[in-house]
Design an enzyme around this catalytic site. Structure first.
Site, PDB file in Angstrom:
ATOM      1  N   SER A   5      33.889  55.825  59.567  1.00  0.00           N
ATOM      2  CA  SER A   5      34.368  54.443  59.446  1.00  0.00           C
ATOM      3  C   SER A   5      34.835  53.878  60.793  1.00  0.00           C
ATOM      4  O   SER A   5      35.582  54.531  61.521  1.00  0.00           O
ATOM      5  CB  SER A   5      35.524  54.380  58.449  1.00  0.00           C
ATOM      6  OG  SER A   5      36.087  53.087  58.483  1.00  0.00           O
ATOM      7  N   LYS A  18      36.949  52.350  45.136  1.00  0.00           N
ATOM      8  CA  LYS A  18      37.327  50.940  44.935  1.00  0.00           C
ATOM      9  C   LYS A  18      37.777  50.649  43.504  1.00  0.00           C
ATOM     10  O   LYS A  18      38.607  49.785  43.273  1.00  0.00           O
ATOM     11  CB  LYS A  18      36.174  50.016  45.336  1.00  0.00           C
ATOM     12  CG  LYS A  18      35.915  50.027  46.849  1.00  0.00           C
ATOM     13  CD  LYS A  18      34.816  49.070  47.253  1.00  0.00           C
ATOM     14  CE  LYS A  18      34.439  49.297  48.713  1.00  0.00           C
ATOM     15  NZ  LYS A  18      33.376  48.421  49.185  1.00  0.00           N
ATOM     16  N   ASP A  44      35.041  42.038  50.287  1.00  0.00           N
ATOM     17  CA  ASP A  44      33.594  42.249  50.488  1.00  0.00           C
ATOM     18  C   ASP A  44      32.819  40.987  50.119  1.00  0.00           C
ATOM     19  O   ASP A  44      31.855  40.618  50.801  1.00  0.00           O
ATOM     20  CB  ASP A  44      33.075  43.399  49.600  1.00  0.00           C
ATOM     21  CG  ASP A  44      33.496  44.761  50.116  1.00  0.00           C
ATOM     22  OD1 ASP A  44      33.693  44.902  51.339  1.00  0.00           O
ATOM     23  OD2 ASP A  44      33.621  45.696  49.289  1.00  0.00           O
TER      24      ASP A  44
END
Ligand SMILES: NC(=O)c1ccc[n+]([C@@H]2O[C@H](COP(=O)([O-])OP(=O)(O)OC[C@H]3O[C@@H](n4cnc5c(N)ncnc54)[C@H](OP(=O)(O)O)[C@@H]3O)[C@@H](O)[C@H]2O)c1
Length: 263
Positions: free
Chosen positions: A14, A63, A99
């Site tokens: 990441s 998530k 997102d």
């Protein structure tokens, strides 16, 4: 000092810590952003609390766990059932999905788009479908398996599994599958994808920093293309601003965060 983290499995790749630390330094905010590998998503809230975090980002595959632990949710998180940004405020955890608006900001440069076909039907597809529909685009979804289409059908999207689909014209083709990430595969049959691309104007690949077969084919067909780097950047900018009560300037955050892509 404020402390933030990204949680994921895997998380070593990441670049969110780079992006957020560049913004913290550039905007002279006293804070630090770390990465935390998390295997068991049910432990997310314990880990968040034991690290005394002020906020966090959550990536694959946690998530939905993040969604479940929130006291309050934003519009997209509620609709999609997935949270990628957690903010602690007055003892409560607020959950957001950046997102969706991050993607929408990333396609701004395409200009007018009226119709879109989304390949894949996972969390990212849900977020993208939701924001496109909110902005009055006609959206259809094509997925390998039928089982994931229920969400889309229940929310009045036209959605097909591979065996039900006949290619037609869409302005924008979006790949939200992980096909091409660790292999060289196409998200759908190459011939069908080629037919779709011959009729399209734009292509968007959510994977970033890799010339996937999807992206290569789009380029060969002369489409205006983007990979997922701008989506990643913009979801990060929006998350960062949420960490600070939305009191900062998105352009200034962007200026600093985008340096992470050239390091
Ligand atoms: N750039 C960004 O900012 C950003 C943000 C969020 C996510 N992403 C990326 O988006 C991708 C998807 O994430 P997600 O959370 O939506 O994943 P997910 O919920 O696991 O969904 C994956 C989807 O891809 C399909 N799929 C997987 N492998 C495939 C293959 N080889 N061929 C065809 N279809 C395949 C699955 O179909 P089945 O239902 O048939 O299994 C499913 O619909 C990941 O690569 C993630 O890193 C990028």
């Amino acid at each position: 000092m404020k402390l933030f983290s990204i949680f994921g499995n895997p998380v070593s790749h990441s670049i969110s810590p780079k992006m957020h630390n560049l913004a913290l330094n550039g905007l002279h905010v006293n804070g630090c952003y770390i990465k935390t590998f998390l295997e068991d998503g049910t432990q997310l809230i314990n880990k968040f609390n034991s690290l005394h975090l002020d906020g966090a980002n959550v990536t694959v595959p946690h998530k939905e766990f993040a969604y479940a632990l929130c006291d309050e949710l934003d519009e997209f998180a509620k609709k999609v059932g997935a949270v990628n940004t957690l903010v602690k405020k007055d003892g409560k955890i607020y959950g957001y999905n950046t997102d969706a608006p991050g993607f929408y900001k990333a396609i701004e440069s395409f200009g007018e788009v009226k119709t879109a076909l989304i390949l894949g039907a996972g969390g990212t597809a849900k977020a993208i479908a939701t924001i496109l529909k909110k902005n009055s685009l006609h959206v259809e979804v094509l997925n390998r398996s039928k089982s994931r289409l229920d969400y889309f059908l229940e929310n009045n999207f036209t959605a097909y599994s591979w065996d039900e689909f006949e290619p037609k014209a869409y302005d924008l083709i979006i790949n939200t599958t992980s096909a091409g990430l660790s292999d060289n595969s196409f998200p759908i049959d190459e011939k069908i994808l080629n037919t779709l691309m011959q009729k399209a104007k734009f292509a968007f690949e959510v994977i970033y920093n890799k010339p996937t077969p999807f992206l290569n084919l789009a380029k060969q067909n002369g489409l205006t293309c983007k990979d997922g780097a701008d989506m990643l950047l913009h979801q990060g900018v929006l998350a960062f601003n949420l960490f600070f009560d939305n009191k900062l300037n998105n352009e200034r955050i962007t200026e600093h965060m985008k340096e992470a892509f050239s390091l």
